[in-house]
Design an enzyme around this catalytic site. Structure first.
Site, PDB file in Angstrom:
ATOM      1  N   SER A 260      65.143  -1.931 161.290  1.00  0.00           N
ATOM      2  CA  SER A 260      65.735  -2.210 159.983  1.00  0.00           C
ATOM      3  C   SER A 260      65.350  -1.111 158.998  1.00  0.00           C
ATOM      4  CB  SER A 260      65.270  -3.573 159.465  1.00  0.00           C
ATOM      5  OG  SER A 260      63.948  -3.457 158.988  1.00  0.00           O
ATOM      6  N   LYS A 261      65.932  -1.197 157.824  1.00  0.00           N
ATOM      7  CA  LYS A 261      65.737  -0.126 156.835  1.00  0.00           C
ATOM      8  C   LYS A 261      64.271   0.108 156.505  1.00  0.00           C
ATOM      9  CE  LYS A 261      70.170   0.350 154.694  1.00  0.00           C
ATOM     10  NZ  LYS A 261      71.030  -0.706 154.214  1.00  0.00           N
ATOM     11  N   ARG A 262      63.451  -0.953 156.668  1.00  0.00           N
ATOM     12  CA  ARG A 262      62.053  -0.733 156.292  1.00  0.00           C
ATOM     13  C   ARG A 262      61.349   0.212 157.271  1.00  0.00           C
ATOM     14  NH1 ARG A 262      58.629  -4.274 159.344  1.00  0.00           N
ATOM     15  NH2 ARG A 262      60.095  -5.617 160.426  1.00  0.00           N
ATOM     16  N   HIS A 263      61.943   0.461 158.434  1.00  0.00           N
ATOM     17  CA  HIS A 263      61.355   1.405 159.386  1.00  0.00           C
ATOM     18  C   HIS A 263      61.815   2.839 159.118  1.00  0.00           C
ATOM     19  CE1 HIS A 263      61.508  -2.444 161.717  1.00  0.00           C
ATOM     20  NE2 HIS A 263      60.237  -2.144 161.787  1.00  0.00           N
ATOM     21  N   GLY A 264      62.902   2.983 158.410  1.00  0.00           N
ATOM     22  CA  GLY A 264      63.480   4.309 158.171  1.00  0.00           C
ATOM     23  C   GLY A 264      64.988   4.157 158.135  1.00  0.00           C
TER      24      GLY A 264
END
Ligand code: GLU
Length: 492
Positions: A260-264
């Site tokens: 998800s976006k929190r990983h990149g």
């Protein structure tokens, strides 16, 4: 085998996800390997969740990755149109056939009634399966419900289809990636294939489209396995040939959770924006499930296509290692032809006034700064000190270096002597060598420290590109002004 025809069928409810890009790539590779066709179909039946902006993003991202489709929007093809919303007149015809043959029925249940059924199932701790309340409504009952203003949805009769084509309630298929898979169809409720407003649902529209577009192999994410059983039954009920299915493992983040976006970045366009090259992205995602036969991981898309075998795809999940992608990206940056690289980097240099440099100086600057880049966007910081004329921002480490007596000593001599130097790369190279040598001889200063003093004053940092070329590009006047500004006493 008849012609291989595969498809990628994204729903435009977001920018093209890197996972969808991998699915598209595996379909593309399978088509290339088998001289088949790779088809793009836009699945936009859910009007509320789709937008033209996302459709455009999907087109641009696939093209940027080199995944050009053989049939589909823009390029046409025999079985188009390839956008579901443009095919709404096609779907009702097959609904009628299913109704006529008893494989589907009208359902007049209201959302409230269905909700009550679901609540009861959850109270009894049972998996919810539709009650089939409307399966056997008489014509009078239906007429009455219509008169009440109710509009029916159409449900697929799972048990009816299963019985017609299989010996037991177990439905099995041979997955190209995962091998034999099966399910007890008693666990599949009669699902809606057309909503009461006349829109087809995903599981239904996908079958009609795959059948009419003569899709031979459906390769997609394993999150669609449960849909596959429903789809096989619809294919069979309509007398269509059932395609082969292949389900790819999921792509997980390094912490094993859903990417998800929190990983990149997760959208192809975000990766590109951040400075990843599409060549690196393609190579990297190909390795999420597939391995080259010679163990050599860096490969062009054509080399991968030649080596691609769908039955060797790993059926397990893959981990998206951002660090590996970065490593690959730096490799691909080094492989890019210089003229291409110079142009690509301009996008990340808009905050500078490039007119401060001649074309030759610009090219030279890139020559000496590109090698350590991991992302194209790293160039923004890497070249900061080439701009700003006689001023440069000094970072903490450089400042500490400049405070030393050694540095002050070096800089004083440097500004004195360099005033008379011819400011070409060749000459600077020679002069600095002598300059360093003298300090070593006379004062025992290591050449490295001598150069650090100059670098710290002129670039504001302790590391950076080749110092001789850097000085040549920054120019005599600005280099010396920066050096003078770093001298503490009243030399200036
Ligand atoms: N529109 C579906 C999706 O984006 C396609 C699934 C399929 O390939 O059948 O997940």
């Amino acid at each position: 085998m008849s012609e291989v025809r595969v498809r990628i069928a994204p729903s435009p409810s977001g920018n093209l996800h890197i996972g969808t890009a991998r699915t598209a790539l595996f379909n593309y590779l399978f088509a290339k390997k088998n001289n088949g066709k790779f088809i793009l179909r836009i699945e936009d039946t859910d009007a509320e969740r789709t937008s033209q902006e996302y459709v455009d993003n999907i087109f641009d991202s696939l093209k940027a990755l080199g995944l050009n489709w053989d049939e589909g929007p823009d390029v046409g093809g025999e079985y188009g149109p390839y956008t579901q919303s443009q095919r709404f007149d096609i779907y009702p015809k097959y609904i009628q056939k299913l109704l006529d043959e008893g494989f589907a029925y009208e359902c007049f249940c209201t959302p409230e009634e269905l909700e009550a059924e679901k609540e009861e199932a959850s109270r009894n701790k049972k998996a919810y399966v539709y009650s089939k309340k409307c399966e056997n409504l008489t014509e009078e009952e239906k007429a009455k419900l219509r008169a009440e203003g109710r509009k029916p949805a159409i449900r697929f009769n799972v048990a009816k289809a299963q019985k017609a084509f299989h010996d037991s309630s177990i439905l099995e298929f041979d997955d190209l990636v995962k091998g034999k898979l099966h399910m007890d169809t008693n666990l599949i409720g009669d699902f809606v294939i057309m909503k009461s407003n006349g829109t087809p649902t995903y599981n239904y529209a996908v079958v009609i489209d795959d059948a009419l577009m003569k899709i031979s192999h459906v390769i997609r994410g394993e999150d669609h396995i449960s849909n596959t059983y429903k789809q096989i039954l619809i294919f069979e009920a309509l007398g269509f040939e059932v395609p082969r299915f292949g389900h790819l493992g999921m792509i997980l983040a390094p912490d094993r959770s859903k990417l998800s976006k929190r990983h990149g970045a997760t959208a192809v366009s975000d990766f590109v924006e951040q400075g990843y090259l599409t060549e690196a992205l393609v190579n990297f995602v190909a390795l999420l499930g597939w391995s080259p036969s010679d163990g050599q991981e860096i490969k062009t898309i054509d080399e991968i296509a030649a080596d691609f075998r769908i039955n060797e795809i790993s059926s397990s999940n893959s981990i998206f290692e951002y660090d590996k992608l970065k490593w690959m990206n730096s490799h691909y940056i080094k492989m890019l032809p210089k003229e291409v690289l110079r142009e690509k980097l301009k996008k990340y240099l808009t905050k500078y006034d490039l007119s401060e440099l001649t074309e030759e100086q610009y090219n030279r600057m890139i020559d000496i700064t590109y090698e350590p880049l991991t992302l194209l966007s790293d160039i923004t910081d890497a070249v900061a000190y080439f701009f700003g004329g006689d001023k440069v921002e000094i970072d903490e480490k450089a400042q500490a270096e400049l405070e030393t007596d050694l540095s002050q000593d070096v800089l004083k001599s440097f500004v004195e002597q360099a005033e008379g130097w011819e400011w070409t790369e060749e000459n600077l190279h020679e002069k600095l060598e002598v300059f360093r040598g003298k300090f070593k001889e006379e004062k025992g200063y290591k050449p490295k420290f001598t150069m650090w003093a100059i670098r710290a004053a002129v670039t504001g940092r302790l590391c950076g590109a080749d110092m001789v070329v850097t000085l040549a590009i920054i120019g005599k006047e600005n280099s010396l002004k920066r050096a003078k500004a770093a001298i503490k006493t009243a030399m200036v």
